[in-house]
Design a protein around this motif. Sequence first.
Motif, mmCIF file in Angstrom:
data_model
loop_
_atom_site.group_PDB
_atom_site.id
_atom_site.type_symbol
_atom_site.label_atom_id
_atom_site.label_comp_id
_atom_site.label_asym_id
_atom_site.label_seq_id
_atom_site.Cartn_x
_atom_site.Cartn_y
_atom_site.Cartn_z
ATOM 1 N N ILE A 1 1.573 -7.985 2.492
ATOM 2 C CA ILE A 1 1.490 -7.731 3.930
ATOM 3 C C ILE A 1 0.752 -6.428 4.202
ATOM 4 N N THR A 2 0.902 -5.449 3.338
ATOM 5 C CA THR A 2 0.142 -4.211 3.482
ATOM 6 C C THR A 2 -1.353 -4.518 3.404
ATOM 7 N N GLY A 3 -1.730 -5.318 2.416
ATOM 8 C CA GLY A 3 -3.132 -5.710 2.285
ATOM 9 C C GLY A 3 -3.603 -6.567 3.435
ATOM 10 N N GLN A 4 -2.710 -7.399 3.944
ATOM 11 C CA GLN A 4 -3.042 -8.262 5.076
ATOM 12 C C GLN A 4 -3.408 -7.426 6.302
ATOM 13 N N GLN A 5 -2.614 -6.399 6.568
ATOM 14 C CA GLN A 5 -2.887 -5.553 7.731
ATOM 15 C C GLN A 5 -4.191 -4.776 7.564
ATOM 16 N N ILE A 6 -4.427 -4.257 6.372
ATOM 17 C CA ILE A 6 -5.676 -3.538 6.130
ATOM 18 C C ILE A 6 -6.859 -4.501 6.183
ATOM 19 N N GLY A 7 -6.662 -5.698 5.670
ATOM 20 C CA GLY A 7 -7.715 -6.703 5.722
ATOM 21 C C GLY A 7 -8.140 -6.999 7.148
ATOM 22 N N GLU B 1 6.686 -18.282 -3.307
ATOM 23 C CA GLU B 1 6.133 -19.459 -3.958
ATOM 24 C C GLU B 1 4.775 -19.155 -4.581
ATOM 25 N N ALA B 2 4.064 -18.233 -3.973
ATOM 26 C CA ALA B 2 2.739 -17.864 -4.492
ATOM 27 C C ALA B 2 2.831 -16.809 -5.585
ATOM 28 N N LYS B 3 4.060 -16.385 -5.901
ATOM 29 C CA LYS B 3 4.311 -15.403 -6.958
ATOM 30 C C LYS B 3 3.571 -14.093 -6.711
ATOM 31 N N ILE B 4 3.747 -13.556 -5.504
ATOM 32 C CA ILE B 4 3.158 -12.269 -5.174
ATOM 33 C C ILE B 4 4.250 -11.327 -4.699
ATOM 34 N N ASP B 5 3.916 -10.043 -4.663
ATOM 35 C CA ASP B 5 4.815 -9.057 -4.090
ATOM 36 C C ASP B 5 4.553 -9.028 -2.588
ATOM 37 N N THR B 6 5.540 -9.472 -1.819
ATOM 38 C CA THR B 6 5.326 -9.663 -0.391
ATOM 39 C C THR B 6 5.018 -8.367 0.337
ATOM 40 N N GLU C 1 5.753 1.488 -3.828
ATOM 41 C CA GLU C 1 4.690 1.100 -4.757
ATOM 42 C C GLU C 1 3.970 -0.140 -4.248
ATOM 43 N N VAL C 2 2.661 -0.061 -4.167
ATOM 44 C CA VAL C 2 1.852 -1.192 -3.726
ATOM 45 C C VAL C 2 1.213 -1.838 -4.950
ATOM 46 N N GLU C 3 1.498 -3.114 -5.129
ATOM 47 C CA GLU C 3 0.988 -3.846 -6.292
ATOM 48 C C GLU C 3 -0.421 -4.356 -5.994
ATOM 49 N N LYS C 4 -1.369 -4.024 -6.864
ATOM 50 C CA LYS C 4 -2.788 -4.249 -6.583
ATOM 51 C C LYS C 4 -3.144 -5.722 -6.413
ATOM 52 N N LYS C 5 -2.680 -6.581 -7.312
ATOM 53 C CA LYS C 5 -3.083 -7.981 -7.263
ATOM 54 C C LYS C 5 -2.703 -8.629 -5.937
ATOM 55 N N SER C 6 -1.478 -8.420 -5.501
ATOM 56 C CA SER C 6 -1.012 -9.004 -4.245
ATOM 57 C C SER C 6 -1.756 -8.404 -3.062
ATOM 58 N N PHE C 7 -1.977 -7.093 -3.118
ATOM 59 C CA PHE C 7 -2.680 -6.404 -2.044
ATOM 60 C C PHE C 7 -4.100 -6.945 -1.879
ATOM 61 N N MET C 8 -4.850 -6.993 -2.968
ATOM 62 C CA MET C 8 -6.235 -7.428 -2.898
ATOM 63 C C MET C 8 -6.348 -8.909 -2.537
ATOM 64 N N LYS C 9 -5.377 -9.706 -2.969
ATOM 65 C CA LYS C 9 -5.368 -11.117 -2.578
ATOM 66 C C LYS C 9 -5.276 -11.242 -1.066
ATOM 67 N N ALA C 10 -4.421 -10.427 -0.463
ATOM 68 C CA ALA C 10 -4.254 -10.475 0.985
ATOM 69 C C ALA C 10 -5.536 -10.078 1.701
ATOM 70 N N VAL C 11 -6.195 -9.031 1.222
ATOM 71 C CA VAL C 11 -7.442 -8.588 1.838
ATOM 72 C C VAL C 11 -8.474 -9.721 1.826
ATOM 73 N N ASN C 12 -8.581 -10.403 0.702
ATOM 74 C CA ASN C 12 -9.531 -11.519 0.595
ATOM 75 C C ASN C 12 -9.073 -12.736 1.384
ATOM 76 N N ASP C 13 -7.762 -12.985 1.423
ATOM 77 C CA ASP C 13 -7.240 -14.122 2.188
ATOM 78 C C ASP C 13 -7.564 -13.990 3.668
ATOM 79 N N VAL C 14 -7.528 -12.760 4.185
ATOM 80 C CA VAL C 14 -7.832 -12.536 5.597
ATOM 81 C C VAL C 14 -9.263 -12.960 5.900
#
Length: 331
Positions: free
Chosen positions: A36-42, A27-32, A140-153
């Motif tokens: 999640i990779t960014g979420q864990q690093i965050g 729904e958020a139009k991200i690569d899940t 392949e890790v998509e940057k926009k979704s990854f960085m969003k997760a890092v900031n969301d954390v």
Amino acid sequence: MNMRKTVFGAFLAGFALLVANSATAAEAKIDTLSYITGQQIGHTIHEEIVPQMKLDYNVIVKTLGKLFASDKSIKAEGITINPENINDIAKEYFNESLQQRVIAAMGNDTAQVFNAKDKKIVSTLIGADFAYSIKKAPYEVEKKSFMKAVNDVREGKELLTLEQANAFIENYFTAVLPQKNKEEGEKWLAKTAKQKGVQKRASGLLFRIEAPGDANIKADSDNDVVKVIYPGRTKDGKVFDSNRWNDMPKERQEAIRKYQPEQAGKDSPIEFPLDRVIKGWTEGMKLIGKGGRITLWIPAELAYGEKGAGKDIGPNEPLCFDVEIIDVTNK
């Protein structure tokens, strides 16, 4: 507590938490997977690295974003950091005294683990290490979704809970990924079978004899030993193992140049008993003699099957090997 392992090892451990699909993420139009990779690093940055070592969160994340999945260099307080020297630089700062400094700073909001200059360097170092590691991810890790997760954390706005992530992870690795690899692998092998000179065995093994070698010096038993040079590749062409110099990953070549300079530029033949290798090798090595060369395309069931092997060989992953037999010892 091994601080080097805690900081840099935490990133590798974080890759175990991956998912493929999520209604919330969709729904958020991200690569899940990337999210999640960014979420864990965050979480690693926000909850472990920054609090333990009193580092600069903004510098870490800014560096991570700037170098994202690249091998570029970056400077911090006059020090140039790149993939080739990052481990050597880390050894200087992640030393024996670090643990004592971390312990001394615990519970003291004003205490610092590093001085201002070193804090900038180490914060940049951490961000660069994460960025370089992303490039090595088996997807392949998509940057926009990854960085969003890092900031969301950091902002407490994560799209997925840990429970949701764990459920998706289990489904991805036990059902989605194996089936995906199986279907793609079958298509890859079917396409390969149509190439000029490619032959197929009853087992499903595909091969092409590049040079037959000496028919009088040939493996004919599973107990025989072959001395070989080879690179091994996935269906996507990624080299996951090689003792042929020209096919070795850049990182391994650099390590050899540094620690075994006498071996730089040289192949490193290795011996294998045929009863201790994957089935595709056991079968394929009997098709040529000493001095021969063969290309093998090995179905997953003759390789590592549903379990896969390491981070580069997934479940139901077919493989390709270009092998040169240097010698054969008949047992």
